[in-house]
Design a protein around this motif. Structure first.
Motif, PDB file in Angstrom:
ATOM      1  N   ALA A   1     -55.052 -28.840  26.105  1.00  0.00           N
ATOM      2  CA  ALA A   1     -53.684 -29.053  26.601  1.00  0.00           C
ATOM      3  C   ALA A   1     -53.672 -29.122  28.126  1.00  0.00           C
ATOM      4  CB  ALA A   1     -52.762 -27.944  26.118  1.00  0.00           C
ATOM      5  N   LEU A   2     -54.384 -28.203  28.758  1.00  0.00           N
ATOM      6  CA  LEU A   2     -54.402 -28.155  30.226  1.00  0.00           C
ATOM      7  C   LEU A   2     -54.956 -29.442  30.831  1.00  0.00           C
ATOM      8  CD1 LEU A   2     -55.644 -24.483  30.689  1.00  0.00           C
ATOM      9  CD2 LEU A   2     -53.311 -25.354  31.039  1.00  0.00           C
ATOM     10  N   ASN A   3     -55.864 -30.087  30.107  1.00  0.00           N
ATOM     11  CA  ASN A   3     -56.476 -31.322  30.586  1.00  0.00           C
ATOM     12  C   ASN A   3     -55.859 -32.582  29.968  1.00  0.00           C
ATOM     13  OD1 ASN A   3     -58.861 -30.530  32.397  1.00  0.00           O
ATOM     14  ND2 ASN A   3     -59.047 -29.151  30.661  1.00  0.00           N
ATOM     15  N   HIS A   4     -54.748 -32.396  29.254  1.00  0.00           N
ATOM     16  CA  HIS A   4     -54.008 -33.514  28.642  1.00  0.00           C
ATOM     17  C   HIS A   4     -54.899 -34.347  27.720  1.00  0.00           C
ATOM     18  CE1 HIS A   4     -50.900 -32.396  31.457  1.00  0.00           C
ATOM     19  NE2 HIS A   4     -51.777 -32.514  32.438  1.00  0.00           N
ATOM     20  N   LEU A   5     -55.703 -33.653  26.894  1.00  0.00           N
ATOM     21  CA  LEU A   5     -56.628 -34.317  25.984  1.00  0.00           C
ATOM     22  C   LEU A   5     -56.149 -34.315  24.541  1.00  0.00           C
ATOM     23  CD1 LEU A   5     -59.996 -32.887  27.366  1.00  0.00           C
ATOM     24  CD2 LEU A   5     -58.880 -35.059  27.942  1.00  0.00           C
ATOM     25  N   ALA A   6     -55.088 -33.561  24.253  1.00  0.00           N
ATOM     26  CA  ALA A   6     -54.606 -33.459  22.873  1.00  0.00           C
ATOM     27  C   ALA A   6     -53.118 -33.155  22.867  1.00  0.00           C
ATOM     28  CB  ALA A   6     -55.369 -32.367  22.121  1.00  0.00           C
ATOM     29  N   THR A   7     -52.496 -33.530  21.764  1.00  0.00           N
ATOM     30  CA  THR A   7     -51.124 -33.111  21.492  1.00  0.00           C
ATOM     31  C   THR A   7     -51.174 -32.203  20.267  1.00  0.00           C
ATOM     32  OG1 THR A   7     -50.688 -35.042  20.098  1.00  0.00           O
ATOM     33  CG2 THR A   7     -50.114 -35.217  22.447  1.00  0.00           C
ATOM     34  N   TYR A   8     -50.111 -31.458  20.052  1.00  0.00           N
ATOM     35  CA  TYR A   8     -50.074 -30.446  19.009  1.00  0.00           C
ATOM     36  C   TYR A   8     -48.858 -30.644  18.125  1.00  0.00           C
ATOM     37  CZ  TYR A   8     -53.363 -28.444  22.251  1.00  0.00           C
ATOM     38  OH  TYR A   8     -54.442 -28.281  23.074  1.00  0.00           O
ATOM     39  N   GLU A   9     -49.094 -30.730  16.839  1.00  0.00           N
ATOM     40  CA  GLU A   9     -48.022 -30.785  15.846  1.00  0.00           C
ATOM     41  C   GLU A   9     -48.026 -29.435  15.140  1.00  0.00           C
ATOM     42  OE1 GLU A   9     -46.801 -33.182  11.765  1.00  0.00           O
ATOM     43  OE2 GLU A   9     -48.524 -33.857  12.947  1.00  0.00           O
ATOM     44  N   VAL A  10     -46.931 -28.701  15.266  1.00  0.00           N
ATOM     45  CA  VAL A  10     -46.845 -27.355  14.692  1.00  0.00           C
ATOM     46  C   VAL A  10     -45.972 -27.398  13.452  1.00  0.00           C
ATOM     47  CG1 VAL A  10     -46.149 -24.962  15.100  1.00  0.00           C
ATOM     48  CG2 VAL A  10     -47.163 -26.309  16.961  1.00  0.00           C
ATOM     49  N   ILE A  11     -46.530 -26.921  12.356  1.00  0.00           N
ATOM     50  CA  ILE A  11     -45.811 -26.869  11.083  1.00  0.00           C
ATOM     51  C   ILE A  11     -45.675 -25.398  10.700  1.00  0.00           C
ATOM     52  CG2 ILE A  11     -45.848 -27.533   8.649  1.00  0.00           C
ATOM     53  CD1 ILE A  11     -47.814 -29.824   9.605  1.00  0.00           C
ATOM     54  N   GLU A  12     -44.449 -24.919  10.668  1.00  0.00           N
ATOM     55  CA  GLU A  12     -44.197 -23.537  10.260  1.00  0.00           C
ATOM     56  C   GLU A  12     -43.943 -23.515   8.759  1.00  0.00           C
ATOM     57  OE1 GLU A  12     -41.337 -19.712  11.299  1.00  0.00           O
ATOM     58  OE2 GLU A  12     -41.008 -21.620  12.319  1.00  0.00           O
ATOM     59  N   PHE A  13     -44.511 -22.521   8.098  1.00  0.00           N
ATOM     60  CA  PHE A  13     -44.231 -22.385   6.678  1.00  0.00           C
ATOM     61  C   PHE A  13     -44.253 -20.921   6.293  1.00  0.00           C
ATOM     62  CE2 PHE A  13     -48.782 -22.226   6.657  1.00  0.00           C
ATOM     63  CZ  PHE A  13     -49.161 -21.542   5.518  1.00  0.00           C
ATOM     64  N   SER A  14     -43.542 -20.622   5.235  1.00  0.00           N
ATOM     65  CA  SER A  14     -43.517 -19.272   4.669  1.00  0.00           C
ATOM     66  C   SER A  14     -44.339 -19.304   3.397  1.00  0.00           C
ATOM     67  CB  SER A  14     -42.078 -18.847   4.356  1.00  0.00           C
ATOM     68  OG  SER A  14     -41.311 -18.828   5.529  1.00  0.00           O
ATOM     69  N   ALA A  15     -45.501 -18.711   3.462  1.00  0.00           N
ATOM     70  CA  ALA A  15     -46.370 -18.684   2.288  1.00  0.00           C
ATOM     71  C   ALA A  15     -45.753 -17.761   1.239  1.00  0.00           C
ATOM     72  CB  ALA A  15     -47.758 -18.209   2.671  1.00  0.00           C
ATOM     73  N   THR A  16     -45.526 -18.288   0.076  1.00  0.00           N
ATOM     74  CA  THR A  16     -44.980 -17.481  -1.013  1.00  0.00           C
ATOM     75  C   THR A  16     -46.058 -17.066  -1.990  1.00  0.00           C
ATOM     76  OG1 THR A  16     -44.414 -19.499  -2.212  1.00  0.00           O
ATOM     77  CG2 THR A  16     -42.689 -18.504  -0.848  1.00  0.00           C
ATOM     78  N   ARG A  17     -47.223 -17.659  -1.837  1.00  0.00           N
ATOM     79  CA  ARG A  17     -48.355 -17.288  -2.680  1.00  0.00           C
ATOM     80  C   ARG A  17     -49.628 -17.539  -1.883  1.00  0.00           C
ATOM     81  NH1 ARG A  17     -49.105 -19.101  -8.921  1.00  0.00           N
ATOM     82  NH2 ARG A  17     -50.587 -17.460  -9.414  1.00  0.00           N
ATOM     83  N   THR A  18     -50.539 -16.584  -1.943  1.00  0.00           N
ATOM     84  CA  THR A  18     -51.805 -16.724  -1.227  1.00  0.00           C
ATOM     85  C   THR A  18     -52.932 -16.129  -2.056  1.00  0.00           C
ATOM     86  OG1 THR A  18     -51.683 -14.580  -0.121  1.00  0.00           O
ATOM     87  CG2 THR A  18     -50.656 -16.436   1.017  1.00  0.00           C
ATOM     88  N   ALA A  19     -54.148 -16.422  -1.622  1.00  0.00           N
ATOM     89  CA  ALA A  19     -55.316 -15.745  -2.178  1.00  0.00           C
ATOM     90  C   ALA A  19     -55.250 -14.274  -1.753  1.00  0.00           C
ATOM     91  CB  ALA A  19     -56.592 -16.400  -1.658  1.00  0.00           C
ATOM     92  N   PRO A  20     -55.845 -13.384  -2.517  1.00  0.00           N
ATOM     93  CA  PRO A  20     -55.790 -11.953  -2.176  1.00  0.00           C
ATOM     94  C   PRO A  20     -56.245 -11.646  -0.750  1.00  0.00           C
ATOM     95  CG  PRO A  20     -56.722 -12.243  -4.360  1.00  0.00           C
ATOM     96  CD  PRO A  20     -56.567 -13.627  -3.757  1.00  0.00           C
ATOM     97  N   GLU A  21     -57.191 -12.407  -0.232  1.00  0.00           N
ATOM     98  CA  GLU A  21     -57.684 -12.146   1.126  1.00  0.00           C
ATOM     99  C   GLU A  21     -56.618 -12.346   2.195  1.00  0.00           C
ATOM    100  OE1 GLU A  21     -60.953 -13.528  -1.549  1.00  0.00           O
ATOM    101  OE2 GLU A  21     -59.031 -14.398  -0.996  1.00  0.00           O
ATOM    102  N   PHE A  22     -55.596 -13.119   1.914  1.00  0.00           N
ATOM    103  CA  PHE A  22     -54.553 -13.394   2.893  1.00  0.00           C
ATOM    104  C   PHE A  22     -53.370 -12.436   2.821  1.00  0.00           C
ATOM    105  CE2 PHE A  22     -56.647 -17.449   3.444  1.00  0.00           C
ATOM    106  CZ  PHE A  22     -56.434 -17.707   4.791  1.00  0.00           C
ATOM    107  N   SER A  23     -53.250 -11.648   1.775  1.00  0.00           N
ATOM    108  CA  SER A  23     -52.059 -10.812   1.636  1.00  0.00           C
ATOM    109  C   SER A  23     -51.824  -9.858   2.805  1.00  0.00           C
ATOM    110  CB  SER A  23     -52.057 -10.072   0.299  1.00  0.00           C
ATOM    111  OG  SER A  23     -53.134  -9.185   0.195  1.00  0.00           O
TER     112      SER A  23
END
Length: 99
Positions: free
Chosen positions: A69-91
């Motif tokens: 970002a500091l060197n203007h080499l990429a843009t960022y698309e941010v997707i927010e989501f509410s996980a309602t189900r995950t693998a046990p490792e993510f709980s």
């Protein structure tokens, strides 16, 4: 949680030149507990970051410090989501399913 899609805006030669700094930046974000996973997109047009739940402004501030970002080499698309189900490792990091 967030999925962040990085889109390169410069040739890969320029990306590769800054890649070591970007890798150090990623390491710091993992140390601070901000990111859960990251990697290159295939084909190599950018990257993907999965970020922990946090205020959107905090995530935007973190992304603004990325050397890409500091060197203007990429843009960022941010997707927010509410996980309602995950693998046990993510709980532990998902407030929607944490016990």
């Amino acid at each position: 949680m967030y999925v962040v899609l990085l889109h390169y805006t410069a040739p890969l030669e320029e990306i590769d030149y800054v890649l070591p700094d970007h890798a150090e930046w990623l390491a710091r974000q993992y140390e601070h507990g901000n990111f859960l996973a990251s990697g290159r997109r295939n084909p190599r047009t950018g990257g993907v970051i999965i970020a922990r739940p946090m205020l959107r402004g905090k995530l935007d501030a973190i992304l603004a410090t990325d050397p890409f970002a500091l060197n203007h080499l990429a843009t960022y698309e941010v997707i927010e989501f509410s996980a309602t189900r995950t693998a046990p490792e993510f709980s532990p990091v998902n407030e929607a399913v944490a016990h």
